[in-house]
Enzyme design. Structure first.
Site, PDB file in Angstrom:
ATOM      1  N   GLU A  39      51.142  49.795  81.906  1.00 36.34           N
ATOM      2  CA  GLU A  39      50.219  49.037  81.018  1.00 36.34           C
ATOM      3  C   GLU A  39      49.795  50.106  79.890  1.00 36.34           C
ATOM      4  O   GLU A  39      49.561  49.548  78.759  1.00 36.34           O
ATOM      5  CB  GLU A  39      48.869  48.453  81.908  1.00 36.34           C
ATOM      6  CG  GLU A  39      49.525  47.470  82.861  1.00 36.34           C
ATOM      7  CD  GLU A  39      49.797  46.165  82.127  1.00 36.34           C
ATOM      8  OE1 GLU A  39      49.320  46.099  80.818  1.00 36.34           O
ATOM      9  OE2 GLU A  39      50.766  45.255  82.387  1.00 36.34           O
TER      10      GLU A  39
ATOM     11  N   CYS B  16      56.708  32.456  71.850  1.00 38.43           N
ATOM     12  CA  CYS B  16      55.823  32.229  70.958  1.00 38.43           C
ATOM     13  C   CYS B  16      55.540  33.597  70.233  1.00 38.43           C
ATOM     14  O   CYS B  16      54.581  34.131  70.049  1.00 38.43           O
ATOM     15  CB  CYS B  16      54.055  31.732  71.636  1.00 38.43           C
ATOM     16  SG  CYS B  16      53.002  31.558  70.437  1.00 38.43           S
TER      17      CYS B  16
ATOM     18  N   CYS C  92      59.336  27.067  69.342  1.00 37.51           N
ATOM     19  CA  CYS C  92      58.421  26.182  70.140  1.00 37.51           C
ATOM     20  C   CYS C  92      59.097  25.254  70.505  1.00 37.51           C
ATOM     21  O   CYS C  92      58.470  24.822  71.696  1.00 37.51           O
ATOM     22  CB  CYS C  92      57.739  25.457  68.690  1.00 37.51           C
ATOM     23  SG  CYS C  92      56.685  26.607  67.918  1.00 37.51           S
TER      24      CYS C  92
ATOM     25  N   CYS D 280      58.937  26.083  74.407  1.00 34.17           N
ATOM     26  CA  CYS D 280      57.762  26.394  74.908  1.00 34.17           C
ATOM     27  C   CYS D 280      57.343  25.329  75.855  1.00 34.17           C
ATOM     28  O   CYS D 280      57.257  24.349  75.544  1.00 34.17           O
ATOM     29  CB  CYS D 280      56.839  26.639  73.704  1.00 34.17           C
ATOM     30  SG  CYS D 280      55.173  27.291  74.203  1.00 34.17           S
TER      31      CYS D 280
ATOM     32  N   CYS E 242      49.988  21.880  72.468  1.00 33.75           N
ATOM     33  CA  CYS E 242      49.735  22.800  71.449  1.00 33.75           C
ATOM     34  C   CYS E 242      49.333  22.655  70.053  1.00 33.75           C
ATOM     35  O   CYS E 242      50.289  21.569  69.552  1.00 33.75           O
ATOM     36  CB  CYS E 242      51.125  23.856  71.332  1.00 33.75           C
ATOM     37  SG  CYS E 242      50.900  25.153  70.194  1.00 33.75           S
TER      38      CYS E 242
END
Length: 378
Positions: free
Chosen positions: A42, A197, A204, A207, A213
């Site tokens: 991370e 995205c 799109c 997605c 959205c």
């Protein structure tokens, strides 16, 4: 601060269904998950893409298989492995945090959110990512990918780095993150942001969230999130002195604070005349100008002019009388104290495990190629 949604809520259900089919499940830090490994990944993934991080992560885990090994290493060893990954404060904070875990938690990575958040270099999102990924604790995340997905889905206006916009996005990620399967959901949100995205040319039609959205409905995805207000990038100049003696090169270690903190670099001068004056003081009459190049930081461009010279004297730079380190006087980040800087003759043929700024490493490789006619082992 905790997740609030149900796993059966439409948003979470769509995200998890997509993850089960398409999500990334074979990244190195996802195998035999540990708090240490996920924390390391991370931190490395902050402002750095997955493909770039993987080889660095694998080298780190091999060299420092646990948090105590990392804590017991020298900062030079840590920075050496970090060379090329950039944003070196991350490495210094990683090392500092590892030492805190060793000293205050007996080498066991904490599982309490506030304790994780309190570690150097760990923000709210990183703390949530670690604990949700390994322990499935119900903490939402908000990295750059998640910000983009949420900003488009809910049509959140404004730059995501602005405090009020970020607060709005935090409220939304808490709202949509389920209290179960949190690890999968958070990974899915990052994957959707990275794989579907995307910042430009989002897919799109593929997605799982496109039905509701708002950016997709209004065909204005490019508006969200708004771009960071542009400011002209300042341009600065510095001169590197590649000072060689008997096949070795003089380097100095920078202060821990500021740019390239803790890394070893060539002596720097604010202008060519200062550099040549130093060479004259050392009775070095021959020098060679190498091609200049630009190194770009997140907030300014640095034009670097390397000058190579050979030194016959047995004196190293720290014995010179001239204070040649009044570098970039108008830029606090480049000020350095000559007397406190650590300097030594570095042998690029038998390199020590120290941290090198990437432009310095590149020039050392060029030095070996020019001096020995072969590739460097750096």
């Amino acid at each position: 601060m905790l997740a609030k949604s149900s796993i059966n809520a439409p948003f979470a259900k769509s995200v998890l269904a997509w993850y089960d089919k398409f999500g990334r499940k074979h990244l190195p830090w996802q195998q035999n998950k540990t708090l240490y490994g996920v924390w390391l990944s991370e931190v490395m993934l902050q402002q750095t893409q997955v493909a770039t991080v993987i080889p660095y992560f694998e080298r780190f885990i091999k060299t420092f298989p646990n948090i105590t090994a990392l804590a017991n290493a020298s900062q030079d060893e840590v920075l050496h492995l970090w060379t090329g990954l950039g944003y070196y404060a991350r490495a210094r904070n990683l090392h500092k945090a590892a030492q805190k875990v060793r000293d205050e938690f007996n080498g066991n990575f904490p599982t309490n959110f506030e304790q994780v958040w309190a570690l150097s270099g760990v923000g709210r999102s990183t703390a949530g990512a670690i604990l949700s990924s390994v322990l499935n604790q119900p903490y939402p995340i908000l990295d750059g990918n998640v910000k983009r997905v949420l900003a488009r889905y809910f049509a959140v206006e404004g730059w995501s780095g602005e405090k009020k916009v970020e607060n709005r996005l935090w409220a939304l990620t808490e709202q949509v993150t389920p209290t179960t399967r949190v690890a999968d959901f958070n990974q899915a949100m990052m994957d959707i942001g990275a794989m579907v995205c995307m910042r430009t040319k989002p897919k799109c039609d593929l997605c799982p969230l496109n039905i509701d959205c708002l950016a997709y409905k209004n065909t204005n995805w490019e508006k969200f999130p708004a771009k960071k207000p542009k400011k002209a990038m300042p341009e600065k100049t510095t001169y590197f002195l590649i000072l060689s003696k008997n096949g070795k090169v003089c380097l100095e270690q920078r202060e821990n604070s500021g740019l390239w903190g803790g890394l070893f670099c060539f002596p720097q001068f604010e202008d060519k005349s200062s550099l040549l004056h130093f060479l004259a003081q050392e009775k070095v009459t021959h020098y060679q100008e190498w091609p200049s190049f630009r190194h770009t930081f997140s907030h300014f461009h640095l034009d670097i002019h390397p000058i190579y010279a050979e030194m016959e004297s047995t004196l190293c730079v720290e014995q010179a009388n001239l204070d040649w380190r009044k570098v970039m006087e108008s830029t606090k980040e480049y000020q350095s104290n000559l007397s406190s800087a650590v300097k030594y003759w570095y042998d690029p043929q038998n390199p020590e495990p120290i941290g090198l700024a990437q432009p310095v490493k590149n020039l050392l490789i060029q030095f070996v190629r020019n001096h020995y006619g072969k590739n460097s082992i750096l």
